[in-house]
Design a protein around this motif. Sequence first.
Motif, mmCIF file in Angstrom:
data_model
loop_
_atom_site.group_PDB
_atom_site.id
_atom_site.type_symbol
_atom_site.label_atom_id
_atom_site.label_comp_id
_atom_site.label_asym_id
_atom_site.label_seq_id
_atom_site.Cartn_x
_atom_site.Cartn_y
_atom_site.Cartn_z
ATOM 1 N N ASN A 114 0.850 -1.179 0.000
ATOM 2 C CA ASN A 114 0.000 0.000 0.000
ATOM 3 C C ASN A 114 0.889 1.234 0.000
ATOM 4 N N ASP A 115 0.631 2.165 -0.900
ATOM 5 C CA ASP A 115 1.410 3.402 -0.936
ATOM 6 C C ASP A 115 0.697 4.534 -0.197
ATOM 7 N N PHE A 116 -0.452 4.235 0.402
ATOM 8 C CA PHE A 116 -1.224 5.175 1.198
ATOM 9 C C PHE A 116 -1.551 6.463 0.434
ATOM 10 N N GLY A 117 -1.622 6.346 -0.896
ATOM 11 C CA GLY A 117 -1.988 7.495 -1.712
ATOM 12 C C GLY A 117 -0.904 8.546 -1.843
ATOM 13 N N THR A 118 0.309 8.235 -1.470
ATOM 14 C CA THR A 118 1.403 9.207 -1.563
ATOM 15 C C THR A 118 1.722 9.476 -3.030
ATOM 16 N N PRO A 119 1.634 10.733 -3.452
ATOM 17 C CA PRO A 119 1.885 11.064 -4.863
ATOM 18 C C PRO A 119 3.290 10.659 -5.303
ATOM 19 N N GLY A 120 3.368 10.032 -6.483
ATOM 20 C CA GLY A 120 4.648 9.670 -7.086
ATOM 21 C C GLY A 120 5.210 8.324 -6.700
ATOM 22 N N VAL A 121 4.673 7.697 -5.676
ATOM 23 C CA VAL A 121 5.238 6.425 -5.221
ATOM 24 C C VAL A 121 5.058 5.336 -6.272
ATOM 25 N N LYS A 122 3.854 5.201 -6.821
ATOM 26 C CA LYS A 122 3.608 4.149 -7.820
ATOM 27 C C LYS A 122 4.476 4.345 -9.055
ATOM 28 N N GLU A 123 4.660 5.591 -9.466
ATOM 29 C CA GLU A 123 5.401 5.868 -10.698
ATOM 30 C C GLU A 123 6.914 5.792 -10.498
#
Length: 153
Positions: A114-123
């Motif tokens: 889970n990236d907890f919605g942190t911007p840029g983590v998935k990319e």
Amino acid sequence: MAQKNIVVVGAGFAGVYATKRLAKHFKRDQDVTITLIDRHSYFTYMTELHEIAADRTPEDAIQYDLQRLFCRRKNVNLVTDTVTNIDRENKVVKTKHGAYPYDYVMLGIGSEPNDFGTPGVKENGFTLGSWEQAIQLKAHIEDVVRRGAVEQD
């Protein structure tokens, strides 16, 4: 006593531990069969993935062959396959290549990062949730260090 089938889905910590405990508990009961189903034929020691990524441990050091782990357990059947459906009405676990009836089923199918919605983590980030991802991260680190070692600026 009638034949009892216990199906365990997932050979992670929960699945392997449960299967070992059940096999030991029912080792003298000929009427109980335990089937462990996982898409891999090995158990991965997930808490050591960072050691692979950091190149402090050989890549194959955290994988354990399920056949070897359960070789002395005569009441355990190992199935390497992907579960596609669990028919609760008919009490059958369906896989890509077969179907396994059960009286009891246990799901130990793991988790998702889970990236907890942190911007840029998935990319821009890496996930360390599987052996393959640890190898990928290790290769990335080696590549960055190799390129950095020859950088003059």
